[in-house]
Design an enzyme around this catalytic site. Structure first.
Site, PDB file in Angstrom:
ATOM      1  N   ASP A  34      -4.703  -6.236  -7.667  1.00 55.91           N
ATOM      2  CA  ASP A  34      -4.900  -5.552  -6.400  1.00 55.91           C
ATOM      3  C   ASP A  34      -5.213  -4.082  -6.727  1.00 55.91           C
ATOM      4  O   ASP A  34      -5.051  -3.634  -7.874  1.00 55.91           O
ATOM      5  CB  ASP A  34      -3.643  -5.675  -5.531  1.00 55.91           C
ATOM      6  CG  ASP A  34      -3.950  -5.643  -4.038  1.00 55.91           C
ATOM      7  OD1 ASP A  34      -5.053  -5.207  -3.661  1.00 55.91           O
ATOM      8  OD2 ASP A  34      -3.079  -6.060  -3.244  1.00 55.91           O
ATOM      9  N   HIS A  77       0.828  -1.200   0.000  1.00 57.95           N
ATOM     10  CA  HIS A  77       0.000   0.000   0.000  1.00 57.95           C
ATOM     11  C   HIS A  77       0.865   1.254   0.000  1.00 57.95           C
ATOM     12  O   HIS A  77       0.433   2.324  -0.419  1.00 57.95           O
ATOM     13  CB  HIS A  77      -0.915   0.025   1.230  1.00 57.95           C
ATOM     14  CG  HIS A  77      -1.933  -1.064   1.241  1.00 57.95           C
ATOM     15  ND1 HIS A  77      -1.682  -2.302   1.788  1.00 57.95           N
ATOM     16  CD2 HIS A  77      -3.198  -1.111   0.765  1.00 57.95           C
ATOM     17  CE1 HIS A  77      -2.753  -3.063   1.651  1.00 57.95           C
ATOM     18  NE2 HIS A  77      -3.683  -2.368   1.039  1.00 57.95           N
TER      19      HIS A  77
END
Length: 500
Positions: free
Chosen positions: A258, A186
């Site tokens: 993702d 992230h």
């Protein structure tokens, strides 16, 4: 022959079909409804979209596009969307791996599938089948079944089987394996430093097991894996997405990225470029967890994909194949159970009876350095909870922890929260006071937590330590590990501390 405007419209619908987007608020905004009417293939629900009845949100989405895939991250344990406001009714993968009961794992996934199916969710971005080879991993940890490839593989297959029996598609992640990394994707781009032989022995077996179990979808991680492709991240690598996953592992289902706003990939190129290149590499669906307020980034990606087909950058056959796999998953989910089966609940706590039983069984208590007899709390203690900011996959901090569970049994329980920036040890009482209860999450990864533990135990050697992340070195008078921080894990720990 179809005219130019008709072809442009067809390309636009194909491009929209491969996008799976998130939005803000508990009501789908106008731009989402417009995109759905124009063929948007998927919507992703997050905790920020859940207020009251989530099925109502899903119904509104399907009014505009009955074929839309509705996806969510519902792993159980730490990562939950539908139960984010109260904490998960099921312990996560680490606890299930500790029990190593594949039938229980299958039943757990089936119950989660019932919850999702009743809501109208058709795709669950779960299970996490990463082998957590590095205990310092900041983003997988208790989301993994464990560090043994064989264990992870058999529970991956069981989870897929249980969930999909309820008509909800499973999505094994994060291909080709995010477990042996020390970077949160992230925030930055992780590199998986492993030989091809090690990948074959350690990271790929759970994905092979998921494929053999008939998993409908697989999510790729944003990783650099030099042994597979020294030049490109996995999301953009045809060697990984097509040659390895499709041709070697034989996976023919939906391959979804993702979230492409993650810094591992977004720091390097724009979202439209990521979308086009990922599709060219073999992805079928582009996950966009965060959209701009008016959906401008979604429109830009749709236009970029259609434009790439028109200028020859992206073969139209590749886009059509991807959209076809999206449609195939919709058709598969439409043939499953209607989600009418209820989850049996514990009458005292209103959580899954199976989940609570599993959380109780997963508790592991060992003598700490103090090695005293097991304490039984009969008076309200002070609970010192050490927390760090949860990573993006989790969302906000768990809403229901050990302090709340203990307070329900021992009114007056006090709670002090310590953070990396504010972790002064509070007054701990003395002789005759209940032993303080110290809650940690992955203390082995955080030096400040270990320093606080040292100071607490210096003052109160009778302190009880509850580890709600990965188990570390036992310390305290008693060291209890839960295998995760779900609601049921907190309840089980509170029972253990007060029941004798």
């Amino acid at each position: 022959m179809p005219d130019r405007s008709s072809r442009r419209s067809d390309l636009g619908r194909l491009a929209a079909a491969v996008l799976q987007v998130g939005f803000d608020g508990t009501t789908p905004p106008d731009w989402v409804l417009r995109e759905l009417a124009g063929g948007l293939g998927g919507v992703v629900l997050f905790a920020r979209n859940i207020d009251g009845d989530p099925a109502q949100v899903v119904r509104r989405l399907r009014e505009e596009n009955p074929e839309v895939i509705v996806a969510a991250d519902e792993e159980g344990g730490t990562v939950t969307r539908l139960e984010a406001a109260r904490g998960s009714s099921w312990p996560g993968n680490a606890a299930l791996g500790m029990l190593d009961d594949v039938a229980r794992t299958e039943r757990t996934a089936a119950e989660i599938g019932r919850l999702l199916a009743a809501t109208g969710v058709t795709l669950d971005y779960a299970p996490d089948v990463d082998v957590n080879a590095d205990p310092a991993n900041p983003v997988i940890g208790v989301r993994s079944f464990g560090a043994d490839p064989g264990l992870v593989a058999r529970h991956a297959a069981a989870w897929v089987t249980g969930l999909q029996a309820q008509g909800v598609a499973a999505c094994a992640k994060h291909f080709p394996g995010h477990g042996d990394t020390v970077t949160d994707s992230h925030l930055a781009l992780p590199t998986l430093h492993a030989s091809r032989d090690l990948l074959e022995r350690r990271d790929l077996p759970p994905f092979r097991a998921a494929v053999a179990a008939g998993v409908q979808a697989i999510m790729c991680g944003h990783l650099m894996v030099p042994a597979l492709d020294p030049d490109l991240t996995t999301t953009l690598s045809r060697r990984v997405m097509t040659d390895l996953l499709r041709e070697e592992l034989g996976f023919q289902g939906l391959l979804v990225t993702d979230a492409i706003e993650m810094r591992a990939i977004s720091a390097r190129m724009s979202q439209p470029e990521v979308a086009v290149r990922a599709l060219a590499a073999g992805a079928d669906a582009i996950c966009v967890g965060i959209s701009s307020p008016g959906g401008e980034n979604v429109a830009a990606m749709r236009e970029a994909i259609a434009g790439a087909v028109r200028d020859g950058t992206l073969p139209e056959a590749r886009l059509a194949e991807a959209a076809g796999r999206v449609a195939a998953l919709t058709a598969w989910a439409g043939g499953g159970p209607a989600g009418g089966l209820a989850v049996p609940l514990d009458p005292e706590y209103g959580v899954s009876r199976l989940g609570l039983e599993s959380a109780r069984l997963a508790l592991r208590a060992v003598p700490g350095e103090g090695a005293v007899a097991r304490p039984v709390l009969t008076r309200a203690p002070i609970v010192i909870e050490m927390t760090v900011r949860p990573h993006e996959a989790i969302g906000d901090a768990p809403p229901y922890g050990l302090a709340e569970a203990l307070a329900a049994r021992l009114p007056g329980t006090a709670r002090v929260t310590l953070t990396p920036g504010d972790h002064a040890v509070p007054p701990l009482g003395g002789h005759g006071d209940p032993p303080p209860v110290v809650v940690t999450r992955d203390a082995h990864r955080h030096a400040w937590m270990r320093r606080v533990l040292t100071e607490v135990l210096r003052r109160r050697p009778d302190a009880v330590v509850i580890e709600m992340g990965l188990p570390g070195r036992p310390c305290g008078a008693v060291h209890l590990s839960t295998g995760g921080d779900s609601r049921v894990s907190a309840i089980a720990a509170a029972e253990w501390l007060t029941s004798g």
